[in-house]
Each structure stands twice: as C-alpha cells, then as structure tokens.
Scaffold this active site. Structure first.
Site, PDB file in Angstrom:
ATOM      1  CG  HIS A   1      -1.937 -38.053  18.044  1.00  0.00           C
ATOM      2  ND1 HIS A   1      -3.277 -37.779  17.930  1.00  0.00           N
ATOM      3  CD2 HIS A   1      -1.297 -36.917  17.660  1.00  0.00           C
ATOM      4  CE1 HIS A   1      -3.431 -36.526  17.494  1.00  0.00           C
ATOM      5  NE2 HIS A   1      -2.234 -35.985  17.328  1.00  0.00           N
TER       6      HIS A   1
ATOM      7  CG  ASP B   1      14.063   8.672   7.589  1.00  0.00           C
ATOM      8  OD1 ASP B   1      13.774   7.648   8.243  1.00  0.00           O
ATOM      9  OD2 ASP B   1      13.798   9.825   7.985  1.00  0.00           O
TER      10      ASP B   1
ATOM     11  CB  SER C   1       7.741   9.039  12.804  1.00  0.00           C
ATOM     12  OG  SER C   1       9.068   8.621  12.644  1.00  0.00           O
TER      13      SER C   1
ATOM     14  CG  HIS D   1       8.052  12.139   9.328  1.00  0.00           C
ATOM     15  ND1 HIS D   1       7.878  11.823   8.013  1.00  0.00           N
ATOM     16  CD2 HIS D   1       9.312  11.732   9.647  1.00  0.00           C
ATOM     17  CE1 HIS D   1       8.989  11.247   7.556  1.00  0.00           C
ATOM     18  NE2 HIS D   1       9.864  11.183   8.512  1.00  0.00           N
TER      19      HIS D   1
ATOM     20  CD  GLN E   1      11.847  10.767  13.051  1.00  0.00           C
ATOM     21  OE1 GLN E   1      10.802  10.141  12.980  1.00  0.00           O
ATOM     22  NE2 GLN E   1      12.760  10.713  12.090  1.00  0.00           N
TER      23      GLN E   1
ATOM     24  CD  GLU F   1       9.759   5.021  13.551  1.00  0.00           C
ATOM     25  OE1 GLU F   1       9.304   6.075  14.059  1.00  0.00           O
ATOM     26  OE2 GLU F   1       9.568   4.708  12.366  1.00  0.00           O
ATOM     27  CG  HIS F   2      13.951   6.589  14.031  1.00  0.00           C
ATOM     28  ND1 HIS F   2      12.719   7.164  13.836  1.00  0.00           N
ATOM     29  CD2 HIS F   2      14.216   5.864  12.924  1.00  0.00           C
ATOM     30  CE1 HIS F   2      12.253   6.791  12.643  1.00  0.00           C
ATOM     31  NE2 HIS F   2      13.132   6.005  12.075  1.00  0.00           N
TER      32      HIS F   2
ATOM     33  CD  GLN G   1     -11.579   2.380  -0.686  1.00  0.00           C
ATOM     34  OE1 GLN G   1     -11.809   2.218   0.512  1.00  0.00           O
ATOM     35  NE2 GLN G   1     -11.462   3.583  -1.222  1.00  0.00           N
TER      36      GLN G   1
ATOM     37  CD  GLU H   1      -0.451 -34.163  24.853  1.00  0.00           C
ATOM     38  OE1 GLU H   1      -0.885 -34.223  23.679  1.00  0.00           O
ATOM     39  OE2 GLU H   1       0.422 -33.358  25.226  1.00  0.00           O
TER      40      GLU H   1
ATOM     41  CE1 TYR I   1      -4.097   1.890   0.366  1.00  0.00           C
ATOM     42  CE2 TYR I   1      -2.588   3.410   1.450  1.00  0.00           C
ATOM     43  CZ  TYR I   1      -3.797   3.156   0.838  1.00  0.00           C
ATOM     44  OH  TYR I   1      -4.718   4.156   0.684  1.00  0.00           O
TER      45      TYR I   1
ATOM     46  CG  ASN J   1      -6.099   6.598   5.912  1.00  0.00           C
ATOM     47  OD1 ASN J   1      -6.345   5.403   6.070  1.00  0.00           O
ATOM     48  ND2 ASN J   1      -6.711   7.349   5.009  1.00  0.00           N
TER      49      ASN J   1
END
Lengths: 430, 430
Positions: free
Chosen positions: A420, A361, A237, A262, A259, A327-328, A191, A415, A130, A214
């Site tokens: 088995h 990045d 981020s 963003h 950052q 994250e960073h 969709q 068991e 995506y 999003n």
C-alpha cells in the site's frame, strides 16, 4: 385484547413483555429451504417444474404454462371496471410522483486539497418482485414494489407469482401491465426466489429480489441475501394509534381493524388518555368486527394481539411508541406535530384525524412496504434506493497526491501493509 | 497468475469461469454460529465469558478485563508518534468531511391534491462496530466505520474487539479515542455479535452492527440480520486495474500487490491493451513481491487469483469490468472519464495515473468498506445511510380525504379488505 394502564404497578413489566413479543412464525423451514435452493441451483428449470407441480399443482409443460404474456396482462387491465381502473391509475400516478422525488443526487466536486471526490448512483440491471398467490395477492403491493424499481431506472423487471392449480389473478395481471413489468413467471415459493437469484435456463438471474411472501419465501430471501440484494425481512403488520377523547370512536375502531383484518398475527394497539374513550372504542371494535367479511381473521388478531394502553397524558405516548417502533403510527389529535417531533422510531406516521392508515396502503404515495417487528429502529420503508447503488470515485493529480500521500504512507506502514505504502511512494519518487 | 486474451477462442468460457469464481470461505460454520448465538441469548454474560476464555484465552474476570476505558484509549492516542498521530487526524478529518455531505435531506411538502407528504431521516439509537484482532486489526477500518455513525448522529457507539491472551492493540485504541467511541468491549467472534444484537447484562443491545470479521463473525451477522441492521456480507478484497501502455509498470505492479497483500484469497486483475506492457508488469510484480514483508500472502494471492487480461482495445474494458463488478477499479489512462462513464458496477473507482487505490483506503475521504464478490451489482459502500432510517409521513384534511379516499375504497374492496374501506367511509360519512 390486553388492557394496560401506565398507572398500574405491573405496567413496566407488562409493557416490556409486549415490546419483546415476537409474532413471527418460528416454523423451522431453514433446512427445507436450503434443500430447495440447492436443487434449483443445480438442476435449474427441471427442479423449478418439479417443485411447482408438487406445491402448486401446476404443470410447467410449455411456454404458456411458464409465463403470462404482456398481452394477457393488457387484456386483464382493459377488462377492469372503470372505477377500479381509474383507482389503480391514480394510485400508480401518486406512487410514481412520490418516488420520483426520492431519486438521490450524484456528487462530483474538488475539495480544498485539490482532490476530486464524488459518488454516482445507478440502478441495478434487473429486479425480481415476488407476488404471493392466495389471500395476500394484492395489486397494491405489486405497484408499491414495481414502481420504485421503474423510477430507479431498472431495465428488466421480473415478477414471479404462484398460480395454484393454474389459477391466475386478473387484478395482479392488470397491475403488472400498468406498472410496466417485463416478465411474469408462474412460479412461487422458495423455488421462485432461487430461480431469481441464481438464474435458470428460462429465467435469467436478477440483482435484487423484493416483495412479500410466506415463511418459505422470507427464509429463501434471508438465505440468498448477499447473492442478491433483498428489501427486508418482513413480519406481520402492525398499527399503533395515539388518540385523545375527541375522536369518533367508530373511526378509531375501524383503523385498529384495518390492520387486524390482514392476518391473525397482525397487531393493533391504541394509546389514549381517556378511560371512557378506551371502553367505547373497545365496544365499537366488537360491533364493527361482526359486520366484516374478514371477521374471523380480525377477531383472532384483536383477541390475541390487540392492546389498549391508557396513559395519564398523551405526553407519555412518544416514549412508548419509540419502544414499540411500530410499522404504522397514527396520531389522531388536533395538533399532531408536537407528538410527531418526539417519535424517533416508526415506519410511517399518519397525522391528524383525517388520515386513516388505509390511505397510505393504497393511494397517498409513500411506500406501504415498511419495517415491522420493531425493525423501524434501524430499517426504512421500500424506496428507489433499494433498486440503486452508489459508486464512489476519487481523482488525484501529482500535486494532490504529494499533499495527502505521505499521511497514507504513515498509516500503511503502521498497519504493516508495505505494498500500500509503495504504490504511493513510487508515484512520489520516494 | 492467469493470463487471458480476448482474442483467444476459449476467452468467453475462461472469463465466465473467472466471473463465477467465488473466493469466499465455504467453511460450514452456520451450525456452530447458531449454537453460539443461542447460548449468548440465553445465558448472556456467562456465555460470553466462557466463549472468550475458550477462543481468546482471555478471562473476563472483572470490569477492567471486560472493558477498555476511554482514559486508556486517550493514553494510547497521546503516545502515538507525531507523524502517525497527524496522519490519523488528517484521515479522520477528511473522512468526516466526505460523510458530512452524505447526510440525506428530509422532505415535507403539500402536493396539488392538498396532501401533505414527507420523510424524515433519523439516526439509529446505538451502533455496534466489530473490530477484528490479529492481522486485520486496522485503525483505518475503525475510522471508516465509526465516523459515518458519528456523522449520522448515533448517540451510543460501541466497539467489540477480541484481545487474544489479553493483548490489546494500541493503534485501534488510539483510533477509537479519535473517533469518539463510547464503549470498547474486549469480546470477539460470533459471541460479540450476539451480545451486540441481543444485549447481555453488561452490554446493552445496539440497533446496527457493522465491521469486518472472519467467517464466524460474517455468519453471525448474516444470521442476526433482521434482529439488527447490518452493513453487508463482506468477502475478500479485489482490484481491477485498467491501464494503457503509457503507465510506469512499477506503479501498476504495486497497485496490484496492494490488494494481493491483504489476504491469500484477495484478487488483483489487470486489463491492458498492450501485450508487452502486460509482460513487463507481470515481471515487475515478481520483483516487487520479493521486497515485501507481506511477500508470502501477496505471492499466494497473485499466483492463485491474479489475472492479466489482454484486450485489443480498452474500449472492451467496461463490459468486462461490469461483469466483474469489482470492489475497486482503477482507470490509469490520460482520459479516464470516457471509460468511467461506461462502468456501471463498481464499489469505488480511482481515476487517472496518480490515484492509487491505497489513497482511498486511508485518506481520500470516501469509505473503504465496499461491496466485494460482484455485490457492487446491487450494493453500495458503507455510508451515513447505514446508520440512519427514514420515517415517511402523510397528513390529510377532510377535503383531501374526499378527493383521494374513494379510489382507496375501490382498491380495498377489490382486495377483499373491508375494514380498510370502512376506515375511510366512516370519515366521509359514506
């Protein structure tokens, strides 16, 4: 911006609040998304076309409206200015090299009991990526998602991207050409994720869906997890910069802002052992913001979510960093190694004074799709493994079965699973 | 039992139906589970105690009611009959050996451009393992989940298991002792998963939750994915046996039944190139079922979901197997290698006539937690990787930044992210 000091009596409480602070959208999109997924599952292309008209103002009237052909992507690539084209090519080459070395090894051996065991890794057949429209339509993200899939050996790589009111993004098309994307569909939102997961008349289903989006896209991926594989649940981020007073405050200020620019929900945190340096960086952030075209977003992020934590010694930093699991993480000191060794939870770490996060990045090679929102406690950045899966295998002969079969029979009996046990007993003549 | 032949005119359609057939519960538990998760998140132990009283009839009145202590687990272990104890120990040892070799390697190198790159794998701090009560309370599952976590280096391993009306399961306790489980809580259902993910006053939060469970447990894991890591969305068990006519029909019949006896929703499929052999196996299944204590479940599974597919040549089998992407695939021929090489999608493969799937359930070493419901297209069995995560790292000096920085600046400019560009420019004096 929040200013904290570990010397303050209220620090523990304030820091706990910071760790728990979720900056993720709580928009309740789950019901809307569930309806869209069901609609696409039932009506296929018809539902996709209707939703695309409604949300993107784009009419999927004929083949050209549905797909961007590879020839168009090549044109976009060839129309790039030479320096940008060279930059994209260098990025692709370095990303490819880092991810090539990530490919897992198969195993196949016979152990002491004479049992052959092993595991073989294979790529998924098809992956869907995506790519958002609008502000977050980054060619770098396309490379970071598509190249690991290609390196894994995925034969069919499909991109979906919204083209609001028909507008396409030449940079994304150029990156798709460079990365060797096989299909590019002009569909976005939940969709698009539904079409990738369930398949429609035009868009064949894929096995894994990755890529940013999003709240609707993220929720669609979450709901379809299990129908397809997904990379991760991604949030805004974040960067944590650990810096002593021997840094140029301007360098550190721009790192924090890289950052912040963003997303208004992004978070930049500085940990330093020098109060004066902290003040200077804070001032410098103010000066730098004013010069940015992204000032509005960066300012919102820094004011709402920015934090400077003053510590008595940088020795305190790893424990704070592990709780934040950012994250960073940048370690801007002369000897970053000692602190790095104590950082257990981070998406990616940037070592030393000359490693601004932005090189990661775009160009360094490791993936920039990284766990956010403290998920580095348990999750890893995107890799070729996200586009592969492992099949284990076992081979016994009569002697090997005689050696370990009786133990399996004892466990199956315990068991309460007699078939088995029997499947082993009949082979051993028991 | 459904009987198909690839020679039949309606085969393609019937096979497509078989591939699409989802045997998973469609019980709409999502809303109930969401309420339970919110309740445990808000009220902690109080909610857990209330729900445990309601669903398990067990009163969490004091410490002893909440937890099973390690000393009790040791007693259960020491009270095992010697052959069962030896079987559990052999299983643990073989599972440990296979998973030890799975540990990923760290990377740390300097590339041609003088850039240090790498990745370091670390265990999560704490893992939670759900162990069902009742029919599916298998000590083998405890070993298969707990040992990879221990091998990964997880320091805190927590088990939650329901104890309906206070009843504990000595076999599970013994396995918990053997596997080195650190905490064992008498809590089950969605409330247990919520307690593990959010933490309560008594139960500290973990980072990853694995283990099988009913529809409520599975839905709780799905909803909490992202708050914690989870292993996978699991469905009913399944086996695909590919067998020529040179097999003993009794052996193959017991293999089919070893899956069927798990669950009325389990599925056993036989692919063979011999109509007479198919008939004989089908007859033999009928005879064998009658002898099983698990006859009722096995009979339901075989009647509702069992399939025999007759092919003209076993050469057709890999394509069918790849479409089914089954959890377990047996290849019962003299030379299984040729077919195995063409099977792309399977959880685990059992090669040759002396490798019944049951040896993989208990004793062979590879994990028995495997992707079901066609998820082998994109998912792998449980491994040490599920309890670890990777942190990438990057280190540049001035010269390296001068070499690759300009390309990153060009890309940041093209994406409209000026602070990214500036964080590199200031370091290069641009």
């Amino acid at each position: 911006m929040l200013r904290l000091s570990t010397k303050d009596s209220g620090f523990a409480q304030a820091f706990r609040r910071l760790v728990r602070d979720r900056r993720e959208s709580d928009e309740d999109v789950a019901r809307d998304v569930a309806l869209i997924l069901a609609d696409v599952r039932n009506r296929g292309d018809e539902a996709v076309a209707e939703l695309t008209r409604r949300f993107d103002g784009h009419s999927l009237s004929d083949d050209a409206a549905w797909r961007i052909e590879r020839a168009e992507c090549r044109e976009a690539f060839e129309a790039l200015k030479p320096d940008l084209r060279a930059a994209l090519e260098l990025a692709a080459q370095r990303i490819r090299a880092f991810h090539e070395a990530q490919k897992p090894e198969n195993r196949d051996y016979v152990d002491d009991a004479g049992i052959r065991l092993g595991a073989v890794w294979r790529p998924v057949d098809a992956a869907g990526l995506y790519v958002p429209g609008g502000r977050a339509a980054y060619p770098s993200s396309l490379l970071m998602n598509a190249i690991p899939a290609k390196v894994a050996g995925v034969e069919r790589l499909v991109v979906t991207t919204p083209t609001p009111r028909g507008e396409t993004n030449p940079l994304v098309m150029a990156a798709a050409y460079l990365a060797g994307v096989d299909e590019l569909w002009r569909v976005g939102g939940a969709q698009a994720v539904a079409a990738l997961a369930y398949g429609t008349q035009r868009i064949r289903a894929v096995d894994v869906v990755t890529g940013p989006g999003n709240a609707w896209v993220a929720e669609a991926k979450r709901q379809l997890y299990g129908v397809v594989g997904i990379d991760m649940v991604a949030g805004p981020s974040e960067i944590l910069v650990i810096a002593d007073a021997n840094n140029d405050p301007e360098w550190i200020a721009t790192d924090l802002l890289s950052q912040a620019e963003h997303d208004p929900a992004a978070q930049s945190i500085l940990i330093t052992d020098d109060a004066l340096f902290a003040d200077t960086v804070a001032d410098r952030v103010g000066v730098e913001i004013a010069m940015l075209e992204t000032a509005r977003v960066a300012d919102q992020s820094w004011n709402r979510h920015g934090v400077i934590i003053e510590v008595e010694s940088l020795d305190e930093a790893p424990a704070l960093a592990n709780a934040l699991a950012a994250e960073h993480v940048e370690i801007a000191t002369d000897d970053p190694e000692a602190l790095f060794a104590r950082i257990r939870h981070a998406g990616s770490v940037f070592l030393g004074r000359h490693t601004p996060e932005a090189v990661g990045d775009y160009i360094a090679g490791p993936n920039h799709v990284l766990p956010t929102g403290r998920r580095a406690r348990f999750a890893s950045g995107l890799s070729v493994l996200d586009f592969m899966k492992r099949t284990s295998f076992i081979q016994l002969d009569q002697a090997a079965l005689a050696a370990i079969g009786p133990a399996a029979i004892a466990l199956a009996d315990a068991e309460g699973l007699p078939a088995h046990a029997r499947s082993i007993e009949v082979r051993l003549g028991l």
